[in-house]
Design a protein around this motif. Structure first.
Motif, PDB file in Angstrom:
ATOM      1  N   GLY A 117       0.714  -1.287   0.107  1.00 13.11           N
ATOM      2  CA  GLY A 117      -0.093  -0.087   0.111  1.00 13.11           C
ATOM      3  C   GLY A 117       0.965   1.232  -0.004  1.00 13.11           C
ATOM      4  O   GLY A 117       2.063   1.336   0.358  1.00 13.11           O
ATOM      5  N   ALA A 118       0.190   2.169  -0.512  1.00 15.80           N
ATOM      6  CA  ALA A 118       0.627   3.729  -0.486  1.00 15.80           C
ATOM      7  C   ALA A 118      -0.332   4.677  -0.139  1.00 15.80           C
ATOM      8  O   ALA A 118      -1.447   4.347  -0.289  1.00 15.80           O
ATOM      9  CB  ALA A 118       1.603   4.053  -1.494  1.00 15.80           C
ATOM     10  N   ALA A 119       0.073   5.806   0.158  1.00 15.15           N
ATOM     11  CA  ALA A 119      -1.153   6.786   0.667  1.00 15.15           C
ATOM     12  C   ALA A 119      -0.786   8.087   0.685  1.00 15.15           C
ATOM     13  O   ALA A 119       0.441   8.527   0.995  1.00 15.15           O
ATOM     14  CB  ALA A 119      -1.766   6.575   1.773  1.00 15.15           C
ATOM     15  N   GLY A 120      -1.646   9.098   0.097  1.00 18.04           N
ATOM     16  CA  GLY A 120      -1.221  10.555   0.098  1.00 18.04           C
ATOM     17  C   GLY A 120      -1.905  11.046  -1.004  1.00 18.04           C
ATOM     18  O   GLY A 120      -2.626  10.547  -1.997  1.00 18.04           O
ATOM     19  N   ARG A 121      -1.619  12.564  -1.129  1.00 20.55           N
ATOM     20  CA  ARG A 121      -2.427  13.611  -2.097  1.00 20.55           C
ATOM     21  C   ARG A 121      -1.697  13.075  -3.563  1.00 20.55           C
ATOM     22  O   ARG A 121      -0.454  13.077  -3.354  1.00 20.55           O
ATOM     23  CB  ARG A 121      -2.375  14.841  -1.953  1.00 20.55           C
ATOM     24  CG  ARG A 121      -3.088  15.696  -2.918  1.00 20.55           C
ATOM     25  CD  ARG A 121      -3.211  17.130  -2.189  1.00 20.55           C
ATOM     26  NE  ARG A 121      -4.135  18.020  -3.177  1.00 20.55           N
ATOM     27  CZ  ARG A 121      -3.482  18.854  -4.036  1.00 20.55           C
ATOM     28  NH1 ARG A 121      -2.264  18.807  -4.189  1.00 20.55           N
ATOM     29  NH2 ARG A 121      -4.492  19.436  -4.706  1.00 20.55           N
ATOM     30  N   LEU A 122      -2.508  12.772  -4.582  1.00 24.29           N
ATOM     31  CA  LEU A 122      -1.959  12.516  -5.807  1.00 24.29           C
ATOM     32  C   LEU A 122      -1.432  13.701  -6.516  1.00 24.29           C
ATOM     33  O   LEU A 122      -2.057  14.337  -7.453  1.00 24.29           O
ATOM     34  CB  LEU A 122      -2.867  11.772  -6.804  1.00 24.29           C
ATOM     35  CG  LEU A 122      -3.786  10.592  -6.263  1.00 24.29           C
ATOM     36  CD1 LEU A 122      -4.607   9.958  -7.262  1.00 24.29           C
ATOM     37  CD2 LEU A 122      -2.890   9.632  -5.542  1.00 24.29           C
ATOM     38  N   SER A 123      -0.077  14.350  -5.924  1.00 18.86           N
ATOM     39  CA  SER A 123       0.314  15.534  -6.461  1.00 18.86           C
ATOM     40  C   SER A 123       1.943  14.925  -6.782  1.00 18.86           C
ATOM     41  O   SER A 123       2.355  14.057  -6.314  1.00 18.86           O
ATOM     42  CB  SER A 123       0.368  16.540  -5.611  1.00 18.86           C
ATOM     43  OG  SER A 123       0.569  16.145  -4.166  1.00 18.86           O
ATOM     44  N   PRO A 124       2.532  16.010  -7.679  1.00 16.85           N
ATOM     45  CA  PRO A 124       3.919  15.576  -7.958  1.00 16.85           C
ATOM     46  C   PRO A 124       4.926  15.411  -6.790  1.00 16.85           C
ATOM     47  O   PRO A 124       5.855  14.475  -7.155  1.00 16.85           O
ATOM     48  CB  PRO A 124       4.473  16.713  -8.714  1.00 16.85           C
ATOM     49  CG  PRO A 124       3.176  17.518  -9.179  1.00 16.85           C
ATOM     50  CD  PRO A 124       2.165  17.098  -8.180  1.00 16.85           C
ATOM     51  N   GLU A 125       4.963  15.824  -5.918  1.00 19.16           N
ATOM     52  CA  GLU A 125       5.728  15.967  -4.802  1.00 19.16           C
ATOM     53  C   GLU A 125       5.728  14.538  -4.166  1.00 19.16           C
ATOM     54  O   GLU A 125       6.872  14.041  -3.555  1.00 19.16           O
ATOM     55  CB  GLU A 125       5.813  16.935  -3.717  1.00 19.16           C
ATOM     56  CG  GLU A 125       4.677  16.691  -2.697  1.00 19.16           C
ATOM     57  CD  GLU A 125       3.402  17.228  -3.072  1.00 19.16           C
ATOM     58  OE1 GLU A 125       2.363  17.218  -2.459  1.00 19.16           O
ATOM     59  OE2 GLU A 125       3.484  17.689  -4.328  1.00 19.16           O
ATOM     60  N   LYS A 126       4.933  13.804  -4.357  1.00 20.04           N
ATOM     61  CA  LYS A 126       4.661  12.364  -3.597  1.00 20.04           C
ATOM     62  C   LYS A 126       5.358  11.123  -4.251  1.00 20.04           C
ATOM     63  O   LYS A 126       5.578  10.075  -3.869  1.00 20.04           O
ATOM     64  CB  LYS A 126       3.296  12.109  -3.311  1.00 20.04           C
ATOM     65  CG  LYS A 126       2.366  13.083  -2.355  1.00 20.04           C
ATOM     66  CD  LYS A 126       3.105  13.023  -0.978  1.00 20.04           C
ATOM     67  CE  LYS A 126       2.164  14.002  -0.106  1.00 20.04           C
ATOM     68  NZ  LYS A 126       2.931  13.859   1.309  1.00 20.04           N
ATOM     69  N   GLY A 127       5.940  11.350  -5.562  1.00 20.72           N
ATOM     70  CA  GLY A 127       6.509  10.475  -6.390  1.00 20.72           C
ATOM     71  C   GLY A 127       5.765   9.220  -6.907  1.00 20.72           C
ATOM     72  O   GLY A 127       6.533   8.171  -6.675  1.00 20.72           O
ATOM     73  N   PHE A 128       4.602   9.149  -6.775  1.00 21.49           N
ATOM     74  CA  PHE A 128       3.712   8.103  -7.374  1.00 21.49           C
ATOM     75  C   PHE A 128       4.001   7.606  -8.485  1.00 21.49           C
ATOM     76  O   PHE A 128       3.865   6.478  -8.875  1.00 21.49           O
ATOM     77  CB  PHE A 128       2.336   8.207  -6.887  1.00 21.49           C
ATOM     78  CG  PHE A 128       2.012   8.433  -5.325  1.00 21.49           C
ATOM     79  CD1 PHE A 128       2.483   7.539  -4.642  1.00 21.49           C
ATOM     80  CD2 PHE A 128       1.050   9.513  -5.096  1.00 21.49           C
ATOM     81  CE1 PHE A 128       2.074   7.806  -3.099  1.00 21.49           C
ATOM     82  CE2 PHE A 128       0.524   9.705  -3.654  1.00 21.49           C
ATOM     83  CZ  PHE A 128       1.053   8.945  -2.775  1.00 21.49           C
ATOM     84  N   VAL A 141       4.611   1.758   1.219  1.00 13.15           N
ATOM     85  CA  VAL A 141       5.648   2.184   0.456  1.00 13.15           C
ATOM     86  C   VAL A 141       5.502   3.749   0.655  1.00 13.15           C
ATOM     87  O   VAL A 141       4.323   4.161   0.138  1.00 13.15           O
ATOM     88  CB  VAL A 141       5.972   1.666  -0.810  1.00 13.15           C
ATOM     89  CG1 VAL A 141       6.827   2.499  -1.846  1.00 13.15           C
ATOM     90  CG2 VAL A 141       6.253   0.185  -0.622  1.00 13.15           C
ATOM     91  N   GLN A 142       6.387   4.611   0.689  1.00 13.17           N
ATOM     92  CA  GLN A 142       6.349   6.028   0.424  1.00 13.17           C
ATOM     93  C   GLN A 142       7.600   6.353  -0.363  1.00 13.17           C
ATOM     94  O   GLN A 142       8.703   6.005  -0.185  1.00 13.17           O
ATOM     95  CB  GLN A 142       6.691   6.655   1.946  1.00 13.17           C
ATOM     96  CG  GLN A 142       6.744   8.550   1.814  1.00 13.17           C
ATOM     97  CD  GLN A 142       7.640   9.125   2.935  1.00 13.17           C
ATOM     98  OE1 GLN A 142       7.310   9.184   3.789  1.00 13.17           O
ATOM     99  NE2 GLN A 142       8.970   9.045   2.190  1.00 13.17           N
ATOM    100  N   SER A 143       6.919   7.153  -1.369  1.00 15.25           N
ATOM    101  CA  SER A 143       8.108   7.487  -2.546  1.00 15.25           C
ATOM    102  C   SER A 143       8.300   8.904  -2.788  1.00 15.25           C
ATOM    103  O   SER A 143       8.832   9.523  -3.823  1.00 15.25           O
ATOM    104  CB  SER A 143       7.376   6.979  -3.765  1.00 15.25           C
ATOM    105  OG  SER A 143       6.137   7.301  -4.057  1.00 15.25           O
ATOM    106  N   SER A 144       8.123   9.712  -1.762  1.00 13.77           N
ATOM    107  CA  SER A 144       7.892  11.289  -1.744  1.00 13.77           C
ATOM    108  C   SER A 144       9.282  11.721  -2.035  1.00 13.77           C
ATOM    109  O   SER A 144      10.381  11.257  -1.904  1.00 13.77           O
ATOM    110  CB  SER A 144       7.436  11.792  -0.538  1.00 13.77           C
ATOM    111  OG  SER A 144       6.252  11.362  -0.108  1.00 13.77           O
ATOM    112  N   TYR A 145       9.344  13.004  -2.667  1.00 16.12           N
ATOM    113  CA  TYR A 145      10.555  13.622  -2.950  1.00 16.12           C
ATOM    114  C   TYR A 145      10.611  14.705  -1.832  1.00 16.12           C
ATOM    115  O   TYR A 145      11.749  15.150  -1.394  1.00 16.12           O
ATOM    116  CB  TYR A 145      10.362  14.572  -4.315  1.00 16.12           C
ATOM    117  CG  TYR A 145      10.273  13.864  -5.357  1.00 16.12           C
ATOM    118  CD1 TYR A 145      11.725  13.490  -5.990  1.00 16.12           C
ATOM    119  CD2 TYR A 145       9.224  13.279  -6.143  1.00 16.12           C
ATOM    120  CE1 TYR A 145      11.905  12.858  -7.115  1.00 16.12           C
ATOM    121  CE2 TYR A 145       9.464  12.662  -7.380  1.00 16.12           C
ATOM    122  CZ  TYR A 145      10.782  12.371  -7.715  1.00 16.12           C
ATOM    123  OH  TYR A 145      10.865  11.396  -8.907  1.00 16.12           O
ATOM    124  N   THR A 146       9.716  15.154  -1.067  1.00 19.24           N
ATOM    125  CA  THR A 146       9.458  16.147   0.010  1.00 19.24           C
ATOM    126  C   THR A 146       8.446  15.990   1.133  1.00 19.24           C
ATOM    127  O   THR A 146       7.274  15.098   0.659  1.00 19.24           O
ATOM    128  CB  THR A 146       9.094  17.573  -0.827  1.00 19.24           C
ATOM    129  OG1 THR A 146       7.595  17.535  -1.067  1.00 19.24           O
ATOM    130  CG2 THR A 146       9.850  18.103  -1.793  1.00 19.24           C
TER     131      THR A 146
END
Length: 381
Positions: free
Chosen positions: A198-209, A273-278
């Motif tokens: 699983g992964a979770a977060g706002r679907l925005s560029p900084e999250k690196g999805f 999994v967290q794939s964030s840039y920030t």
């Protein structure tokens, strides 16, 4: 003489009931037997109501403000009136709008304005503009709290008016996992899966999805029985769905949308999994660890303040899909290692990120700023 009861007020511009809002209410609960917390939100076209409704359920005074930008003076007067009526000791401001208007209101009410800095995303030009204003304005607040040391290091011009108070977690949210949620998540996958990532977060560029999807393609090539589920919504949804289709992951990678029952979904995952840039200090990683789920994450922001590499999770630099895929494969190929890492992660979070410690830190900060001894710290000591 009995010290006055502690009364903290949050000011925000809530558009959903998410991580920052959970932090505010968690702090309120931790202070419930020692002081009071109230919340105010700008209207945001009515989007503030889910958060204010949750606050009301906890018995907090939850105020939907009638005034908003560009009526800055009217909004500040309205906030100041509420602060005086409530007998507030300090105003915690969350975000650039709350900082700008809240600082003025707190001055009029004669109490300190504390800016809580959770992180900057740089999502688009408009957000970057607002974040630039926020960076510049923080130096004028009475005090600034960074939710991680990494975030505090990005804040300039505050000197001794800067503290670190970490985000916190309520582990009781994950005390009674419901195995039926595992079945519900498995239904997303037509071919059946043995492992859920699983992964979770706002679907925005900084999250690196997008990087996560590329990594998922390689993982699924080696382990077709793995299914990926991403919780969240945002501006990149269509782009990410197109990438999933292009990479042939339609049956293996699911965009599950924003979920209000994420607390129930997290404990039934095999890996998070967290794939964030920030990041500031990612709430969802605290939640995953508290839920007993092993974590693979990037070193973005305050993540290394939560996860110790190879001990309580696995860390890697952001932006490298191949390295992320290898980390995931290494993890899932050793169930015993995943169980050990998950145990260590949960223990670390329970010991270091409690709302009780967060509440004490805020009480001590407000005492220092106001010069008043408040009953919350007297009872907690």
């Amino acid at each position: 003489m009995t010290p006055p009861p502690f009364h903290l007020v949050h000011l925000t511009a809530s558009t959903l009931y998410g991580g920052p809002e959970r932090q505010m209410l968690g702090l309120a609960d931790a202070l419930s037997d020692r002081g009071k917390v109230s919340v105010m939100s700008f209207r945001e076209g009515g989007k503030c109501r889910p958060f204010l409704n949750e606050a009301s359920k906890l018995g907090l005074e939850a105020i939907e403000l009638a005034n908003d930008s560009p009526r800055f003076l009217s909004a500040a007067r309205e906030i100041a009136t509420h602060l005086s009526r409530l007998g507030a000791h300090a105003l915690l401001c969350h975000g650039y709008k709350a900082n700008l208007i809240g600082r003025m209101a707190a001055r009029w009410a004669g109490i300190p304005a504390i800016g809580v800095s959770r992180g900057w995303t740089g999502e688009n030009w408009k957000v970057r503009l607002y974040e630039t204003v926020d960076r510049l304005h923080l130096r004028f607040m009475d005090h600034v709290v960074g939710v991680s040391q990494a975030q505090a290091d990005k804040i300039t011009g505050c000197g001794e008016r800067l503290s670190v108070i970490h985000n916190a977690i309520d582990p009781e949210r994950f005390a009674d996992p419901d195995p039926r949620y595992r079945t519900r998540l498995e239904r997303y996958f037509t071919n059946g899966v043995c492992l859920l990532i699983g992964a979770a977060g706002r679907l925005s560029p900084e999250k690196g999805f997008d990087v996560l999807i590329e990594a998922a393609a390689e993982v699924c090539e080696h382990c077709p029985e793995v299914g990926f589920v991403l919780f969240g919504d945002g501006p990149c949804k269509a782009e990410l769905q197109a990438q999933i289709t292009y990479r042939g992951l339609t049956g293996s990678f699911v965009l599950a949308g924003h979920r209000t029952d994420l607390d129930k979904c997290l404990p039934v995952l095999d890996l998070f999994v967290q794939s964030s840039y920030t990041e500031g200090l990612p709430n969802v990683l605290l939640e995953a660890c508290a839920a007993g789920v092993p974590v693979v994450a990037t070193t973005a922001g305050g993540t290394p303040e939560i996860i110790e590499d190879e001990v309580s999770g696995w860390l890697l630099p952001p932006g490298n899909a191949k390295a992320l895929a290898q980390r995931i494969l290494d993890a899932i190929e050793s169930p015993e290692r995943m169980a050990e890492v998950a145990f260590n992660g949960r223990q670390s979070v329970l010991e270091r990120f409690s709302f009780r410690e967060q509440a004490l830190a805020y009480v001590r900060l407000v005492e220092r700023l106001t010069g008043k001894k408040l009953s919350a710290s007297s009872e907690a000591s």
